[in-house]
Enzyme design. Structure first.
Site: not given
Ligand code: NAD
Length: 492
Positions: A170, A242, A278, A376
């Site tokens: 997804k 992650e 990230c 962050e």
């Molecule tokens: P997010 O947590 O809002 O969403 C990530 C994904 O999870 C999306 O596909 C979203 O639709 C899905 N999602 C949301 N709620 C959910 C639930 N309850 N159950 C299952 N899936 C759900 O994050 P974002 O805003 O899309 O991305 C930014 C974040 O990602 C930042 O905090 C960043 O640090 C992190 N990030 C981490 C890494 C890493 O490797 N550690 C890499 C890139 C980004």
């Protein structure tokens, strides 16, 4: 292009429509029909059904198919890079690079998967053979964010497939197009082995809660990661998380002669993908004696960056992904300024009335207690803080709930050894910020995550471990009953 992939078929979504915005123009440029509940269910059922046969397919055959997937992705580099640029706002040049890394991940794990299925360990007795056997887990859900939509998918999907799992993927609701555009690249695989269903958190939550999912591999925010972990712990499903970061960037006084290089490296680490990485450098700790020079060089370089149309290959930095993401960063900046910080460069929209642009921003005097330093900041903001010593830099660097990456500029071998030992982070980069390596495990300490992607660890994250103990002599053991010393009757 905007069809879903379910059970090997490209199908139109039966659910509500999702508008996808071009963040450089702040306008809708595509609409995707999301899956209905029944279609999400069908994707999960297809993966479940495909899992056994895929898991039993010889690893060498799986490898051939994964190489073919890699070749198809490579052949579509320009198209995929353009789609990613339109939906995510990252400069096209960075998106082409991302596709290259995606291809490399599939090729790397194709080989890794046929090279490793466990190990032989010393048995308890000479007549025995003891094995650690690695097996597929079953069905893996891959849930990814928008900042590196294809790369973060590949870091899950490629090893999960190489290990013999079937997957339901997804993408983020902000960037579904590039993932759906991959569908045809998975044609070499048996139907149902890869399923692609777009949607928001509701679709993600349904997938995560489903009993047919044996493992959830997630990249995203700490908050969502914790929610997913809660759901999975109920049925002890496997998780690989992650999550966010708040990476420190330490500049030591011994690099005085190369301070401009350190400043350019720092600016790239802070502003790459408009700071939406990230492992972005989020807090600069600079030793006093080089602070002024570093700050001067950093500001000069930040002001020279070209902020604009991400499709233009002369652009250094595109827009942020959405209005909401920019507003969040602007709130963090405002709060820091309210607590005494000064914006010495940037802080505005870089002359763009349209699109979610935020200029490369440099902040000084930020209080350690503000979110700008503690949490962050997913945007192009570099708070620069002078420190008295390396001791202070290390203490501040380790003083948050995150531990994803850390950067250090130094020429001193003792400093390298010390930082290597003392920095609490999953990756520590010296003098070369943010360089990933397929063979090097990637992930976080503390609240930055659980488990690792990439490298050997990234394959084992998608393998179940079985200890197999084989005795070749069929006789009784002298440690069996009776304990009184009478000896045990032989079996058979
Ligand atoms: P997010 O947590 O809002 O969403 C990530 C994904 O999870 C999306 O596909 C979203 O639709 C899905 N999602 C949301 N709620 C959910 C639930 N309850 N159950 C299952 N899936 C759900 O994050 P974002 O805003 O899309 O991305 C930014 C974040 O990602 C930042 O905090 C960043 O640090 C992190 N990030 C981490 C890494 C890493 O490797 N550690 C890499 C890139 C980004």
């Amino acid at each position: 292009m905007t069809k879903l992939l379910i059970g090997g078929e490209l199908v139109a979504g039966d659910g509500p429509a999702l508008d996808v915005e071009d963040p450089a123009r702040a306008e809708v440029h595509a609409t995707v029909a999301l899956p209905s509940d029944e279609q999400v269910d069908a994707a999960l059922a297809a993966a479940r059904e495909a899992a056994s046969a895929w898991g039993a397919t010889p690893a060498a055959e799986r490898a051939e198919m994964l190489h073919e997937v890699a070749a198809r992705i490579r052949a579509r580099t320009d198209e995929l890079a353009e789609i990613m640029t339109r939906e995510g706002g990252k400069p096209r040049i960075e998106n082409s690079d991302e596709v290259g890394w995606v291809v490399a991940a599939f090729d790397y794990y194709a080989e890794m998967g046929r090279n490793f299925a466990g190990r032989v360990i010393p048995p308890i007795e000479a007549s025995q053979l003891a094995l650690v056997v690695k097996e597929p887990i079953g069905v893996v859900a891959c849930i990814v964010p928008w900042n590196y939509p294809l790369l973060l998918l590949a870091w899950k999907l490629a090893p999960a497939l190489a290990a013999g799992n079937a997957c339901v993927c997804k993408p983020s609701e902000l960037t579904p197009l590039s993932t759906l555009a991959l569908a045809e690249c998975f044609e070499p695989l048996p139907p149902g082995v890869v399923n692609l269903v777009p949607g928001g958190g509701d679709v993600g939550a349904r997938i995560v809660a489903d009993e047919r999912v044996d493992c959830v591999a997630f990249t995203g925010s700490v908050e969502t990661g914790k929610r997913i972990a809660h759901t999975c712990v109920d049925r002890v499903a496997r998780i690989n998380l992650e999550l966010g970061g708040n990476d420190p960037f330490i500049v030591c006084s011994d690099v005085a002669a190369e301070i401009e290089v350190a400043a350019r490296g720092g600016a790239w680490a802070a502003y790459l993908n408009a700071g939406q990485v990230c492992t972005s450098a989020e807090r600069f700790y600079v030793e006093h004696s080089v602070y002024d020079d570093f700050l001067g060089a950093f500001v000069e370089h930040a002001r020279s960056l070209r902020v604009g149309d991400p499709m233009d290959d002369a652009t250094d930095m595109g827009p942020m992904v959405s209005e909401g993401q920019r507003a969040k960063v602007e709130r963090q900046l405002e709060a820091a300024v309210g607590a005494g910080a000064e914006i010495v460069s940037g802080g505005d929209h870089a002359g763009h009335d349209r699109g979610w642009f935020l200029a490369p921003t440099v902040v000084t005097g930020a209080a350690a207690s503000t979110d700008l330093l503690r949490e962050e900041t997913f945007g192009p903001v570099a708070p620069i803080v002078p420190v008295k010593s390396l001791d202070e830099a290390i203490e501040l660097a380790n003083g948050t709930r995150f531990g994803l990456g850390a950067n250090v500029y130094t020429r001193d071998l003792r400093t390298i050894f010390r930082c290597m030992r003392e920095l609490k982070a999953g990756t520590v980069w010296f003098n070369d910020p943010l360089t990933d390596n397929d063979a090097g495990p990637f992930g976080g300490f503390k609240q930055s995550g659980l488990g690792r992607e990439l490298g050997q660890e990234g394959l084992e994250a998608f393998q179940e471990t079985k200890h197999v103990h084989i005795e070749s002599e069929l006789g009784p053991k002298d440690w069996w009953y009776p304990y009184g010393g009478g000896g045990a009757p032989p079996h058979g």
